[in-house]
Design an enzyme around this catalytic site. Structure first.
Site, PDB file in Angstrom:
ATOM      1  N   ASP A  44       0.840  -1.211   0.000  1.00 29.04           N
ATOM      2  CA  ASP A  44       0.000   0.000   0.000  1.00 29.04           C
ATOM      3  C   ASP A  44       0.872   1.257   0.000  1.00 29.04           C
ATOM      4  O   ASP A  44       0.362   2.370  -0.064  1.00 29.04           O
ATOM      5  CB  ASP A  44      -1.023  -0.011   1.145  1.00 29.04           C
ATOM      6  CG  ASP A  44      -0.390  -0.120   2.518  1.00 29.04           C
ATOM      7  OD1 ASP A  44       0.841  -0.214   2.612  1.00 29.04           O
ATOM      8  OD2 ASP A  44      -1.155  -0.110   3.515  1.00 29.04           O
ATOM      9  N   SER A  45       2.199   1.067  -0.003  1.00 22.85           N
ATOM     10  CA  SER A  45       3.126   2.186  -0.232  1.00 22.85           C
ATOM     11  C   SER A  45       2.845   2.818  -1.598  1.00 22.85           C
ATOM     12  O   SER A  45       3.275   3.946  -1.857  1.00 22.85           O
ATOM     13  CB  SER A  45       4.581   1.701  -0.164  1.00 22.85           C
ATOM     14  OG  SER A  45       4.782   0.610  -1.031  1.00 22.85           O
ATOM     15  N   ASP A  83      -1.077  -6.235  -0.180  1.00 23.35           N
ATOM     16  CA  ASP A  83      -1.305  -5.584   1.116  1.00 23.35           C
ATOM     17  C   ASP A  83      -2.795  -5.369   1.332  1.00 23.35           C
ATOM     18  O   ASP A  83      -3.498  -4.919   0.426  1.00 23.35           O
ATOM     19  CB  ASP A  83      -0.634  -4.197   1.098  1.00 23.35           C
ATOM     20  CG  ASP A  83       0.487  -4.082   2.108  1.00 23.35           C
ATOM     21  OD1 ASP A  83       0.564  -4.922   3.022  1.00 23.35           O
ATOM     22  OD2 ASP A  83       1.285  -3.146   1.967  1.00 23.35           O
ATOM     23  N   LYS A 112      -1.038  -9.452   3.026  1.00 23.80           N
ATOM     24  CA  LYS A 112      -0.217  -9.016   4.168  1.00 23.80           C
ATOM     25  C   LYS A 112      -1.064  -8.125   5.051  1.00 23.80           C
ATOM     26  O   LYS A 112      -1.777  -7.246   4.544  1.00 23.80           O
ATOM     27  CB  LYS A 112       1.032  -8.267   3.689  1.00 23.80           C
ATOM     28  CG  LYS A 112       1.877  -7.717   4.849  1.00 23.80           C
ATOM     29  CD  LYS A 112       3.275  -7.304   4.407  1.00 23.80           C
ATOM     30  CE  LYS A 112       3.376  -5.981   3.719  1.00 23.80           C
ATOM     31  NZ  LYS A 112       2.897  -4.813   4.510  1.00 23.80           N
ATOM     32  N   GLU A 114      -0.881  -5.749   8.764  1.00 24.11           N
ATOM     33  CA  GLU A 114       0.009  -5.143   9.766  1.00 24.11           C
ATOM     34  C   GLU A 114      -0.490  -5.474  11.169  1.00 24.11           C
ATOM     35  O   GLU A 114      -1.693  -5.392  11.440  1.00 24.11           O
ATOM     36  CB  GLU A 114       0.061  -3.618   9.582  1.00 24.11           C
ATOM     37  CG  GLU A 114       0.707  -3.205   8.277  1.00 24.11           C
ATOM     38  CD  GLU A 114       0.909  -1.687   8.156  1.00 24.11           C
ATOM     39  OE1 GLU A 114       0.694  -0.967   9.146  1.00 24.11           O
ATOM     40  OE2 GLU A 114       1.278  -1.251   7.048  1.00 24.11           O
ATOM     41  N   GLU A 181       9.688  -4.275  10.031  1.00 24.24           N
ATOM     42  CA  GLU A 181      10.082  -2.961   9.485  1.00 24.24           C
ATOM     43  C   GLU A 181      10.587  -2.025  10.585  1.00 24.24           C
ATOM     44  O   GLU A 181      10.014  -1.951  11.680  1.00 24.24           O
ATOM     45  CB  GLU A 181       8.868  -2.322   8.790  1.00 24.24           C
ATOM     46  CG  GLU A 181       9.173  -0.938   8.241  1.00 24.24           C
ATOM     47  CD  GLU A 181       8.141  -0.402   7.257  1.00 24.24           C
ATOM     48  OE1 GLU A 181       7.142  -1.112   6.983  1.00 24.24           O
ATOM     49  OE2 GLU A 181       8.336   0.716   6.760  1.00 24.24           O
TER      50      GLU A 181
HETATM   51  O1  KIV Z   1       3.567  -1.104   1.538  1.00 22.79           O
HETATM   52  C1  KIV Z   1       4.715  -1.542   1.451  1.00 22.79           C
HETATM   53  O2  KIV Z   1       5.419  -1.336   0.456  1.00 22.79           O
HETATM   54  C2  KIV Z   1       5.225  -2.315   2.579  1.00 22.79           C
HETATM   55  C3  KIV Z   1       6.698  -2.486   2.658  1.00 22.79           C
HETATM   56  C4  KIV Z   1       7.268  -1.235   3.222  1.00 22.79           C
HETATM   57  C5  KIV Z   1       7.074  -3.678   3.431  1.00 22.79           C
HETATM   58  O3  KIV Z   1       4.485  -2.725   3.412  1.00 22.79           O
END
Ligand code: KIV
Length: 263
Positions: A44-45, A83, A112, A114, A181
């Site tokens: 989600d970056s 994510d 993924k 968090e 992280e």
């Molecule tokens: O969103 C993302 O790119 C991430 C990485 C920083 C691990 O979660």
């Protein structure tokens, strides 16, 4: 062509070889990474480096699915993790409902989420229903507003012990691998030693089981800020700007298109 990894082969890689994970948000880059990376993360970056937002929080499930579809299209031989964006896994049932949407509408291999100990029951709920889950502990970008910034973790004994509890709880819950992280390197190394699934670090030193970087950071394309842990393997921004400037100069001088590029 190398064989696509599976949850089992990823787990087996622990103590055999370090794993390389990289983010991708579209088919173009995913295709370039496909023969090289072990895992591709549709992070989600993308809300920051692709959509230009100040943090990851406003990414939606629909956007994540759209980008995951593109990445899966470009990288059919890669293990792809999507994510789950902020607000889409506030309860176990909501997490399952939304993870099912990701699985039904894209070819993602895993999602993924968090969070540590507090997310253990949710991870079990997803895994029990056929969704492979990658955990994410330490600095949690989706908590940036509640924590008042991006805070490195593992700075004292209490935090170090909590990180070990987090990793062990989500491993026990069924996570097949865990991203860690923004954690002090010695603590991350200890966490990796205390679990039997791969611990993939980002800003967590070299004593873990693999690394993940955001592609636009490591290619030097994202210029807004560079965290200490990012190594720029390419000065992408300069290369791109120089190329576009070269193009503009040739358009203005009518050097482009020349005969070779004309029908
Ligand atoms: O969103 C993302 O790119 C991430 C990485 C920083 C691990 O979660």
């Amino acid at each position: 062509m190398t064989k696509k990894l599976t949850v089992t082969s990823i787990q087996k890689a622990k103590n055999e070889r370090p794993l390389t994970m990289i983010t991708a948000y579209d088919a173009l880059f995913a295709k370039l990474f496909d023969p090289i990376a072990d895992m591709i993360l549709v992070g989600d970056s993308l809300n920051m480096s692709f959509a230009g937002k100040p943090d990851t929080l406003s990414a939606t499930l629909e956007q994540m699915i759209y980008h995951t579809q593109a990445v899966c299209q470009g990288a059919p031989n890669s293990f792809i993790i999507a994510d789950m964006p902020f607000g889409t896994y506030t309860t176990n049932d909501k997490a399952l409902e939304n993870a099912i949407k990701v699985f039904q509408q894209s070819a993602a291999d895993a999602v993924k989420i968090e969070g540590g100990e507090a997310k253990a029951a949710m991870i079990t709920h997803l895994v029990d229903n056929g969704i492979a889950v990658c955990g994410h502990i330490g600095l949690l970008p989706q908590s940036v507003r509640s924590e008042g910034g991006y805070k490195v973790k593992g700075k004292d004994e209490t935090q170090a012990r909590q990180l070990i509890r987090d990793a062990q709880a989500i491993e026990k819950a069924g996570a097949f691998c865990i991203v860690i992280e923004g954690v002090k390197a010695d603590v991350a190394t200890k966490v990796a030693q205390d679990i039997s699934v791969p611990l993939i670090g980002i800003g967590a030193g070299s004593g873990v089981d693999g690394q993940v970087l955001v592609f636009s950071d490591m290619l030097g394309l994202f210029e807004d800020f560079t965290p200490k842990f990012v190594k720029k393997y390419l000065d992408g921004a300069t290369l791109v700007k120089d190329a576009v400037l070269h193009y503009k100069t040739e358009v203005e001088s009518r050097a482009f298109p020349d005969e070779m590029h004309t029908y």
